[in-house]
Each structure stands twice: as structure tokens, then as C-alpha cells.
Design a protein around this motif. Structure first.
Motif, short mmCIF file in Angstrom:
data_model
loop_
_atom_site.label_atom_id
_atom_site.label_comp_id
_atom_site.label_asym_id
_atom_site.label_seq_id
_atom_site.Cartn_x
_atom_site.Cartn_y
_atom_site.Cartn_z
N GLN A 240 -75.41 -29.09 22.47
CA GLN A 240 -75.93 -28.66 23.77
C GLN A 240 -76.72 -29.74 24.51
OE1 GLN A 240 -77.48 -24.52 23.84
NE2 GLN A 240 -77.48 -24.79 21.64
N GLY A 281 -70.54 -21.80 29.88
CA GLY A 281 -71.53 -21.37 28.89
C GLY A 281 -70.93 -20.38 27.89
N MET A 284 -68.68 -22.23 25.46
CA MET A 284 -69.49 -23.01 24.51
C MET A 284 -70.17 -22.10 23.49
SD MET A 284 -71.25 -26.08 26.58
CE MET A 284 -71.82 -26.76 25.02
N PHE A 285 -70.61 -20.93 23.97
CA PHE A 285 -71.25 -19.97 23.07
C PHE A 285 -70.30 -19.55 21.97
CE2 PHE A 285 -71.65 -15.29 22.40
CZ PHE A 285 -72.70 -15.34 21.50
N ILE A 288 -69.80 -22.45 19.53
CA ILE A 288 -70.97 -22.64 18.66
C ILE A 288 -71.04 -21.53 17.63
CG2 ILE A 288 -73.50 -22.65 18.61
CD1 ILE A 288 -73.42 -24.01 21.35
N THR A 292 -70.89 -22.06 13.65
CA THR A 292 -72.00 -21.65 12.79
C THR A 292 -71.48 -20.77 11.65
OG1 THR A 292 -73.28 -21.55 14.81
CG2 THR A 292 -74.33 -20.73 12.82
#
Lengths: 303, 281
Positions: A240, A281, A284-285, A288, A292
Motif C-alpha cells: 500500500q 481500492g 487491492m483489498f 491483499i 494474507t
């Protein structure tokens, strides 16, 4: 009958816990407004043409279709990995080496002094470092160019455009902050090392175990929790981060240092396309989130 | 005997090498800070001739010139920093106490609802948060900096505090309750005094965060008199003095001074907090 009793007791337990709910109310209400509402509205608005002035207009998948056909965005993804992966590895292993070095110091007084010194870099705001490095990278008079000239590695009068040359700029962004040893990570590793009992270390010495072997077989397995912590949060942070793009390169030269988060920032606050930026966004969320989960899964598999 | 001596000598040499390596690394790490200090004290001419080594005479007027611009940013950062830190410490420590020491239905669920926010990345919230505060009419005020910081920082702080509070022995609280202490009294008189170090750690890292924040203040504030330090340096100061590097650096030094003072007085707490909590997964 018994279920009624259970219900009763649940209600009673809730009533008994009323003070707890009352004390938590400010937090929960605040979080709902400031921390839950924005991401949800962002997910929702990513399907809209949304700007600061006009009413939002529903556009379906248009934002996403445009996003995945924009080459600037598509090219920014490999760039992000090129910068983030070396940085992440550096931020995990260099402080670990520094922690081992300080841990190996016999004098307790000096050890404490080094622990304080290693924290010193945090006294200057990160932005100040970035602006300092901007001077260090000055093509003509910068410290780095001056040093290379002084050591006769490059001829006198050479101009090295550290941040303006597209073959050099990625390297320059990674090299920034060299030798990368300052900061809190060293201390967090040290606290892990200090938890290793002195008996274990002494017996390893008695058994003729070299320091390197001890680090490999005793220290590293015991520090694995800290390493994973830095890996997960470091990766999320690296993906980020766009402060260097903002301050040093403006995404340039050309689009060579564009990363997805900087792309989002530009679309939102330069072009004013809030819906489109929300779509970035959103993507990208998801990325990510998946990353994770992948790391956490892998971690469980290792255990 | 001889063997012992050579072993000790070898041992000493290895320690000397170790100290040299550490000192060298420290020097390279801290050199940018030295650079900032001595460039900030140069005249403009001296900088043009020898930029990267210290020179005389020292030129203190740079600091005065820089302070005329940077002073306002520092004042704003103090206001925002103090309000945010006090807000977070109060809110997060009380909430963490409730999660750690009180029993009520839904405790784990609510705690999870708070902690889950740690997994929400900033990229997802930046744009919609901006629009939220825009719609609330809070842009260009201290509130737009303070409110998100209090709640945003509370999430991590609650995690930190709860881990710490869970480690406090329950027997103290048990004894106090038997003596007629209310929960609030337990929180104020037992829990908080035992947790000074961890509260200090949170306060310091939060202040550092506020000091470092560039993006949020520079998009939500357009009035130069309201910028916090990093946003002000980035948006205005660095550009305004781009042709006078020494004044620029004097400004950077001024911007760092409060953190230096904080570090001098609180590094013990900070180091203690960092080394006792042992962040790991």
C-alpha cells in the motif's frame, strides 16, 4: 422448560453486563461511523461514477472493465512486486542481523547503548528522511554521485540521474535508507532473543556449537513468530505504500514507478474520480485479503 | 594456561570486530541526520561549494527563517497530537479493560468486531473516508485529523492493551472486588497505574504516526495554516525553499526536535514496552 431457563439466564446475563455494554458504546458507535461505514461505502460506490460535486450514477462493472484494460494500472502491478519484495526481505532480515550483532555484545552497558542508538532514526519524521534522500540522490551534486566520483568509480563530472533514469529508479527506491538497520524491528527481535534462556545458550557453547549454528538451530526457530509478524504486516504495508512515488518520483520517469496504490491516489485526488478510485481500492483489498489468507494457510501447514 | 589465554585473546578480538561492525553500521544509519544538522547550519554559498561536509561559520539565522513557516505546522501537530493521543488512551484502555476483565455475553464477538478492522487495508478506506468527512463538512478543520486518528489508533491499541491486561494477575482484581471496589475503580486505581509503560509505548508510536502522516492531512486540509508538520513540509515548505537547501534542512531539524525531546524523556518506556510485549504471530 430448560431452554426457557437458558433464555432467561442469557437475558439476565446481558442485563448484568449492562455496565460493560455502556462502557463499550462510545467505541463501537465511533468505529461503526469512522471505520466500518467507509470501507462498505467504498465497496458499494466502486460500481458508480462518483465525484465530489455531482450525484453518483450507477455504472455497473464499467469501472472494473476500464481498470483491467488500462495498461498503466496493469503495468503497475509487476512494478509493485519489484519494489515490495526486495524491501520486504530487507526489512525482515537486516534488522535480524543487527539484533544478532547487538545480542552478541558481551558488555551489558554497551548493549543497552546500542539498543538506544538503533532507535534514534525514528526521531526524524519519515518524510524528512525521504527529502534527505532526495538530496543524496541529486544527479549532479548529490552525496552518492559525489562519493562515487571521490572513489574514482565514475569519472569526475559524471551526472547520474538516480531517480530520473528508468533503468536505475527501481534500484534507487530499494536502496533508499541503506543500511536499513535502524528502527523498532531490531528491538522486537532483541526481546525475542533475550527470552532464550542463558542456560540454553551456555550449554550450546559447552557442546562446541558455533554461533552461526546456534543462530540457525536455536535463535531462528524461536524468532519465527516475530518473522511471521513482520512478513504479514510488512507485506500489507509494502503493497500500500506510495510515499516515495508521491515525494520522489511522481510515478515517473514516465509511468515506470507507478504502483496500484499511487494510481488510486492520482485517480481520486488529481482526476477527482472517486468511484473509479474506489474500484482500485476494492481490487487491492481482494488481492491483499487473498495474499494474507495464503500466507496464514502456509504458516499453518508449516506448523 | 596458555590455551586459556589465547582463547580469551581470540574472544577479545572477536568482540572488537563486533563493536567495529556495529559502530560502522550505526554511523551509516545516523549519517543522514548529521548531514541534516550541519547543512542546516550552512550559509547558502557554503552549501554550493562543500555540500556534504561540515563548514564554519555556523549560520543560525536559517532556523529563524525556517521557523516562520514551520512554526505553524508544529503548533497544529501539537494540537492534533495531544487531542488524538489522549482520546485514544482513554477510549482504548477503558475498552480493553472491559474486554479483558469483565464477563458479559458477546464479549468475544465484539472483540473480534474490533480486531477485524486491523485487516482492513488503508487503500480501501482512503477515498470513502475522504468523502465521508467531505459530506460531514469537516474538511479544513482539526476534527478531520483528530477523529479518524482516535478511532483508527484505538483498534491496534486495544489489541496491545488487552494482551497486556490479560497478563496482569487476576488475584489483585479479585481482592479489590471483595473489598468493595467497583469495576471503574479497579480500572482507574489498579489497572491504569500498572500499565504506564504500555500506555507510554502507545502514546509514542501514535505521536510518531501523526508526525509522519503526509497523505491524509494534505488531502483533507487546503488551508496552509492548518497543515500538520509532514504535510506542510511536503506541500509548501520544501517547494518554497527549494532553491535554498540550508533553510530547508533547518526546517527539517526543527520538525524533528519535538520527537527528539520525546525520545530523550521517554525512550525508557518505549524500549521497555517494545521489549516486554514481544509482537509476534
Amino acid at each position: 422448560m430448560s431452554s426457557k431457563l437458558k433464555n432467561d439466564s442469557l437475558l439476565r446475563r446481558i442485563w448484568k453486563g449492562r455496565l460493560a455494554y455502556l462502557l463499550l458504546a462510545p467505541l463501537m458507535i465511533g468505529l461503526l461511523i469512522t471505520s466500518y461505514y467507509p470501507p462498505i461505502s467504498g465497496l458499494y460506490r466502486s460500481f458508480f461514477d462518483w465525484d465530489v460535486i455531482n450525484e453518483p450514477v450507477f455504472v455497473g462493472m464499467d469501472n472494473f472493465v476500464e481498470l483491467f484494460s488500462d495498461e498503466v494500472f496493469l503495468n503497475s502491478i509487476p512494478t509493485m512486486f519489484q519494489i515490495a519484495i526486495p524491501r520486504l526481505l530487507i526489512s525482515i532480515f537486516v534488522p535480524l542481523i543487527m539484533a544478532e550483532l547487538i545480542f552478541a555484545v558481551k558488555s551489558k552497558k554497551m548493549q543497552y547503548a546500542y539498543r538506544v542508538m538503533v532507535l534514534l532514526p525514528i526521531v526524524a519524521p519519515g518524510l524528512v528522511y525521504t527529502l534527505l534522500w532526495q538530496k543524496i540522490y541529486d544527479p549532479q551534486f548529490g552525496l552518492l554521485t559525489t562519493l562515487l566520483q571521490g572513489m574514482n568509480i565514475v569519472p569526475e563530472g559524471t551526472v547520474i540521474n538516480w531517480l530520473g533514469n528508468k533503468d536505475l529508479v527501481i534500484f534507487s527506491l530499494i536502496f533508499k535508507g541503506f543500511p536499513w538497520v535502524g528502527g523498532t524491528a531490531v528491538l522486537i527481535y532483541m526481546s525475542g532473543l533475550m527470552n532464550i534462556s542463558t542456560e540454553v545458550i551456555e550449554s550450546s557453547v559447552l557442546d562446541g556449537c558455533s554461533t552461526l549454528r546456534r543462530i540457525w538451530h536455536i535463535d531462528l526457530p524461536l524468532l519465527i513468530g516475530q518473522i511471521k509478524y513482520f512478513l504479514v504486516f510488512g507485506l500489507i504495508g509494502c503493497i500500500q505504500d506510495y510515499n516515495d512515488q508521491l515525494i520522489l518520483t511522481n510515478g515517473g520517469p514516465g509511468y515506470t514507478t507507478y504502483v496500484p496504490s499511487y494510481y488510486m491516489y492520482i485517480k481520486a485526488f488529481t482526476a477527482g474520480r472517486m468511484g473509479y478510485a474506489s474500484a482500485v481500492g476494492f481490487v487491492m483489498f481482494i488481492a491483499i485479503f487473498l495474499l494474507t489468507i495464503f500466507i496464514m494457510r502456509k504458516k499453518k501447514g508449516d506448523d | 594456561m596458555v590455551l586459556k589465554k589465547t582463547k580469551r585473546a581470540r574472544h577479545r578480538t572477536s568482540q572488537v570486530i563486533l563493536h567495529t561492525v556495529i559502530a560502522l553500521l550505526m554511523f551509516m544509519t545516523l549519517y543522514p541526520l548529521f548531514i541534516a544538522v550541519f547543512i542546516g547550519l550552512k550559509s547558502h554559498d557554503a552549501f554550493l561549494h562543500t555540500p556534504w561536509l561540515p563548514t564554519l561559520p555556523l549560520w543560525f539565522t536559517n532556523f529563524k527563517t525556517a521557523f516562520e513557516v514551520v512554526g505553524v505546522y508544529m503548533f497544529n501537530t501539537f494540537i492534533v497530537g495531544i487531542a488524538s493521543v489522549l482520546g485514544t488512551l482513554a477510549l482504548a484502555s477503558l475498552s480493553a479493560y472491559v474486554f479483558s476483565r469483565m464477563r458479559f455475553p458477546g464479549r468475544q464477538l465484539l472483540y473480534f468486531a474490533v480486531i477485524a478492522l486491523m485487516m482492513v487495508p488503508g487503500v480501501l478506506t482512503l477515498v470513502p473516508s475522504y468523502m465521508l468527512y467531505n459530506n460531514l463538512g469537516l474538511l479544513n478543520s482539526y476534527w478531520v485529523l483528530i477523529i479518524p486518528n482516535i478511532f483508527g489508533s484505538s483498534v491496534g491499541a486495544i489489541f496491545l492493551f488487552r494482551t497486556y491486561f490479560d497478563g496482569l494477575p487476576e488475584s489483585i482484581f479479585e481482592a479489590a472486588r471483595i473489598d468493595g471496589c467497583t469495576e471503574l475503580r479497579c480500572y482507574f486505581s489498579i489497572c491504569l497505574p500498572l500499565s504506564k509503560a504500555i500506555l507510554g509505548t502507545q502514546a509514542i508510536s501514535q505521536i510518531i504516526g501523526i508526525w509522519n502522516d503526509v497523505v491524509w492531512p494534505s488531502i483533507t486540509i487546503t488551508d496552509p495554516d492548518m497543515w500538520t508538520i509532514s504535510a506542510g513540509l511536503y506541500r509548501q515548505f520544501a517547494g518554497q525553499y527549494s532553491s535554498n537547501t540550508p533553510v530547508q534542512f533547518a526546517g527539517y531539524i526543527l520538525a524533528s526536535l519535538p520527537l527528539v525531546l520525546l525520545f530523550v524523556f521517554a525512550n525508557r518506556y518505549y524500549i521497555e514496552g517494545l521489549t516486554t510485549t514481544g509482537l509476534k504471530l
